[in-house]
Design a protein around this motif. Structure first.
Motif, PDB file in Angstrom:
ATOM      1  N   TYR A  27       8.588  19.802  54.460  1.00  0.00           N
ATOM      2  CA  TYR A  27       9.686  19.141  53.993  1.00  0.00           C
ATOM      3  C   TYR A  27      11.205  20.278  54.110  1.00  0.00           C
ATOM      4  CZ  TYR A  27      12.736  18.237  50.078  1.00  0.00           C
ATOM      5  OH  TYR A  27      13.907  17.794  49.023  1.00  0.00           O
ATOM      6  N   ASP A  28      11.302  21.438  54.021  1.00  0.00           N
ATOM      7  CA  ASP A  28      12.661  21.636  54.169  1.00  0.00           C
ATOM      8  C   ASP A  28      12.580  22.685  54.997  1.00  0.00           C
ATOM      9  OD1 ASP A  28      14.486  23.909  53.994  1.00  0.00           O
ATOM     10  OD2 ASP A  28      14.309  24.573  51.836  1.00  0.00           O
ATOM     11  N   ARG A  29      13.772  21.736  56.153  1.00  0.00           N
ATOM     12  CA  ARG A  29      14.035  22.179  57.312  1.00  0.00           C
ATOM     13  C   ARG A  29      14.506  23.362  57.716  1.00  0.00           C
ATOM     14  NH1 ARG A  29      14.598  17.702  60.323  1.00  0.00           N
ATOM     15  NH2 ARG A  29      16.574  19.042  61.859  1.00  0.00           N
ATOM     16  N   ARG A  30      15.042  24.441  56.664  1.00  0.00           N
ATOM     17  CA  ARG A  30      15.112  26.208  56.452  1.00  0.00           C
ATOM     18  C   ARG A  30      14.115  26.577  56.944  1.00  0.00           C
ATOM     19  NH1 ARG A  30      18.123  26.585  50.946  1.00  0.00           N
ATOM     20  NH2 ARG A  30      16.277  26.078  50.618  1.00  0.00           N
ATOM     21  N   LEU A  31      12.636  26.325  57.318  1.00  0.00           N
ATOM     22  CA  LEU A  31      11.582  26.994  56.651  1.00  0.00           C
ATOM     23  C   LEU A  31      11.336  26.230  58.568  1.00  0.00           C
ATOM     24  CD1 LEU A  31       9.552  26.751  53.655  1.00  0.00           C
ATOM     25  CD2 LEU A  31      11.298  28.403  54.294  1.00  0.00           C
ATOM     26  N   HIS A  32      12.052  25.593  59.313  1.00  0.00           N
ATOM     27  CA  HIS A  32      11.027  24.932  60.443  1.00  0.00           C
ATOM     28  C   HIS A  32      11.869  26.427  61.476  1.00  0.00           C
ATOM     29  CE1 HIS A  32      11.343  20.603  59.522  1.00  0.00           C
ATOM     30  NE2 HIS A  32      10.670  21.654  58.796  1.00  0.00           N
ATOM     31  N   THR A  33      11.506  27.861  61.294  1.00  0.00           N
ATOM     32  CA  THR A  33      10.853  28.172  62.364  1.00  0.00           C
ATOM     33  C   THR A  33       9.598  29.109  62.699  1.00  0.00           C
ATOM     34  OG1 THR A  33      10.691  30.305  60.490  1.00  0.00           O
ATOM     35  CG2 THR A  33      12.851  29.423  60.488  1.00  0.00           C
ATOM     36  N   PRO A  34       9.770  29.881  63.379  1.00  0.00           N
ATOM     37  CA  PRO A  34       8.210  30.186  64.132  1.00  0.00           C
ATOM     38  C   PRO A  34       7.361  30.690  62.779  1.00  0.00           C
ATOM     39  CG  PRO A  34       9.488  30.529  66.174  1.00  0.00           C
ATOM     40  CD  PRO A  34      10.728  30.815  64.338  1.00  0.00           C
ATOM     41  N   MET A  35       8.180  31.690  62.590  1.00  0.00           N
ATOM     42  CA  MET A  35       6.772  32.842  61.011  1.00  0.00           C
ATOM     43  C   MET A  35       6.424  31.125  60.606  1.00  0.00           C
ATOM     44  SD  MET A  35       8.668  34.814  57.857  1.00  0.00           S
ATOM     45  CE  MET A  35       7.764  35.275  56.696  1.00  0.00           C
ATOM     46  N   GLU A 268      11.117  34.854  48.904  1.00  0.00           N
ATOM     47  CA  GLU A 268      11.700  34.187  47.959  1.00  0.00           C
ATOM     48  C   GLU A 268      12.067  32.435  48.988  1.00  0.00           C
ATOM     49  OE1 GLU A 268      13.423  34.366  45.205  1.00  0.00           O
ATOM     50  OE2 GLU A 268      12.435  36.393  44.927  1.00  0.00           O
ATOM     51  N   ASP A 269      11.761  32.532  49.873  1.00  0.00           N
ATOM     52  CA  ASP A 269      12.399  31.370  50.800  1.00  0.00           C
ATOM     53  C   ASP A 269      11.215  30.080  50.146  1.00  0.00           C
ATOM     54  OD1 ASP A 269      14.369  32.635  52.430  1.00  0.00           O
ATOM     55  OD2 ASP A 269      13.043  33.099  54.401  1.00  0.00           O
ATOM     56  N   ILE A 270      10.343  30.614  50.289  1.00  0.00           N
ATOM     57  CA  ILE A 270       8.610  29.652  50.021  1.00  0.00           C
ATOM     58  C   ILE A 270       9.364  28.831  48.395  1.00  0.00           C
ATOM     59  CG2 ILE A 270       6.289  29.128  49.369  1.00  0.00           C
ATOM     60  CD1 ILE A 270       6.359  29.144  52.374  1.00  0.00           C
ATOM     61  N   LYS A 271       9.287  30.473  47.501  1.00  0.00           N
ATOM     62  CA  LYS A 271       9.613  29.976  46.080  1.00  0.00           C
ATOM     63  C   LYS A 271      10.610  28.976  45.880  1.00  0.00           C
ATOM     64  CE  LYS A 271       9.353  34.157  44.626  1.00  0.00           C
ATOM     65  NZ  LYS A 271       9.462  35.570  43.694  1.00  0.00           N
ATOM     66  N   ASN A 272      12.125  29.116  46.940  1.00  0.00           N
ATOM     67  CA  ASN A 272      13.154  28.376  46.309  1.00  0.00           C
ATOM     68  C   ASN A 272      12.508  27.187  47.222  1.00  0.00           C
ATOM     69  OD1 ASN A 272      14.486  30.548  45.416  1.00  0.00           O
ATOM     70  ND2 ASN A 272      15.922  31.139  47.607  1.00  0.00           N
ATOM     71  N   ALA A 273      12.163  27.030  48.798  1.00  0.00           N
ATOM     72  CA  ALA A 273      11.913  25.849  48.921  1.00  0.00           C
ATOM     73  C   ALA A 273      11.033  25.153  47.867  1.00  0.00           C
ATOM     74  CB  ALA A 273      11.484  25.842  50.488  1.00  0.00           C
ATOM     75  N   LEU A 274       9.566  25.658  47.183  1.00  0.00           N
ATOM     76  CA  LEU A 274       9.167  24.752  46.613  1.00  0.00           C
ATOM     77  C   LEU A 274       9.797  24.157  45.059  1.00  0.00           C
ATOM     78  CD1 LEU A 274       5.795  24.183  45.968  1.00  0.00           C
ATOM     79  CD2 LEU A 274       5.761  26.213  45.195  1.00  0.00           C
ATOM     80  N   ASN A 275      10.760  25.320  44.836  1.00  0.00           N
ATOM     81  CA  ASN A 275      11.293  24.490  43.725  1.00  0.00           C
ATOM     82  C   ASN A 275      12.590  23.463  43.531  1.00  0.00           C
ATOM     83  OD1 ASN A 275      10.532  26.763  41.654  1.00  0.00           O
ATOM     84  ND2 ASN A 275      12.298  28.399  42.246  1.00  0.00           N
ATOM     85  N   LYS A 276      13.448  23.303  44.663  1.00  0.00           N
ATOM     86  CA  LYS A 276      14.009  22.328  45.080  1.00  0.00           C
ATOM     87  C   LYS A 276      13.093  21.093  45.740  1.00  0.00           C
ATOM     88  CE  LYS A 276      17.618  20.970  49.711  1.00  0.00           C
ATOM     89  NZ  LYS A 276      17.531  21.527  50.431  1.00  0.00           N
ATOM     90  N   LEU A 277      11.613  21.667  45.951  1.00  0.00           N
ATOM     91  CA  LEU A 277      10.884  20.640  46.325  1.00  0.00           C
ATOM     92  C   LEU A 277      10.266  19.661  45.098  1.00  0.00           C
ATOM     93  CD1 LEU A 277       9.206  18.456  47.941  1.00  0.00           C
ATOM     94  CD2 LEU A 277       6.959  19.954  48.145  1.00  0.00           C
ATOM     95  N   ILE A 278      10.245  20.521  43.856  1.00  0.00           N
ATOM     96  CA  ILE A 278       9.642  20.026  42.865  1.00  0.00           C
ATOM     97  C   ILE A 278      11.013  19.363  41.527  1.00  0.00           C
ATOM     98  CG2 ILE A 278       8.855  20.691  40.135  1.00  0.00           C
ATOM     99  CD1 ILE A 278       7.683  23.086  41.543  1.00  0.00           C
TER     100      ILE A 278
END
Length: 286
Positions: A27-35, A268-278
């Motif tokens: 869902y979060d395009r900011r997380l579209h990285t290799p990691m 923090e990136d996952i938590k922020n993206a998850l909060n945004k999704l919720i």
């Protein structure tokens, strides 16, 4: 009942946690990285890995006699080794990804471009499939004519070949030389990668470096717990020990749950993206 609800709770949490990670990363395009591409693969594998064994374990808690057809046993072994071996290679790739990101940050997107990520992803799944096919083929080629009781919660190669009506010494050597060596070599590569990372970071104290160390610590925790089981089970002859069932239960029930726990609570990136999704879901419902 206690065992059933304990295993069921862990299994549900594993499914929910890992599926949430995959959905959040997609869902979060900011997380579209290799990691995070590799992290989503890890979550997918953990869901599949636990699903191979846990549902049957849950059903067996209510059964007086715990049966599994030979064909189903073979299928379970195939997928167990497919997902386990693929995860070993994936954890090694993730260690390399962190090494490049931290030690060669200016070259990171050049080295770990999407083409390289796709090649690495395809290679680890291909290697896992070849490993699983070879082990399953060796196991079903043996003659079985006597004992039919496995001293474990699920079918795995070391326990199944103990039932064969022939000398399995060569097969045991192949298990140690294949699964044992894969686990040991990958573990050494991962530890060396993180040792190099720690040396690189020893004189650099900043918020970004602290986050990098936090990510590496989380990854190394998962690696140690996962590969610790593989080394314990597959780096010795096929002799059943009392500890085997405890280690196997931990491997299939607990370890897949640690991925979402470690990566969401420490990232923090996952938590922020998850909060945004919720929050977005709550707004749509209103």
């Amino acid at each position: 009942m206690v065992v059933f609800f304990m295993f069921l709770t862990f299994y549900v949490l594993t499914l929910v946690g890992n599926i949430l990670i995959v959905i959040t990363i997609i869902y979060d395009r900011r997380l579209h990285t290799p990691m995070y591409f590799f992290l989503s693969n890890l979550s997918f594998i953990d869901v599949c890995h636990s699903t191979v064994t846990v549902p049957k374990m849950l059903r067996d808690t209510f059964s007086e006699e715990k049966f599994i057809p030979f064909d189903a046993c073979v299928v379970q072994m195939f997928f167990l080794h497919l997902f386990a071996c693929t995860e070993i290679f994936l954890l090694t790739v993730m260690a390399y990804d962190r090494y490049v990101a931290i030690c060669k940050p200016l070259q990171y997107m050049t080295i770990m471009n999407w083409k390289v990520c796709m090649i690495l992803g395809g290679a680890m799944w291909t290697a896992g499939t070849i490993h699983s096919i070879s082990f399953t083929s060796l196991t079903i080629s043996l003659p079985y004519c006597g004992p039919d009781e496995i001293d474990n919660f699920f079918c795995d190669v070391p326990q199944v070949i103990e039932l064969a009506c022939t000398d399995t010494h060569i097969i045991e050597i192949l298990i140690v030389s294949n699964s044992g060596m894969i686990s040991m070599v990958c573990f050494v590569i991962i530890v060396v990668s993180y040792a190099v990372i720690l040396v690189s970071l020893r004189q650099q104290i900043s918020e970004g470096k602290r986050r990098a160390l936090s990510t590496c610590a989380a990854h190394l925790t998962v690696v140690t717990l996962f590969l610790g089981h593989c080394i314990f089970i597959y780096s010795r002859p096929s002799i059943s020990l009392p500890e085997d069932k405890i280690v196997s239960a931990f491997f299939t029930v607990i370890t897949p749950l640690l991925n979402p726990v470690i990566y969401t609570l420490r990232n923090e990136d996952i938590k922020n993206a998850l909060n945004k999704l919720i929050r977005k879901k709550e707004i749509k419902e209103k």
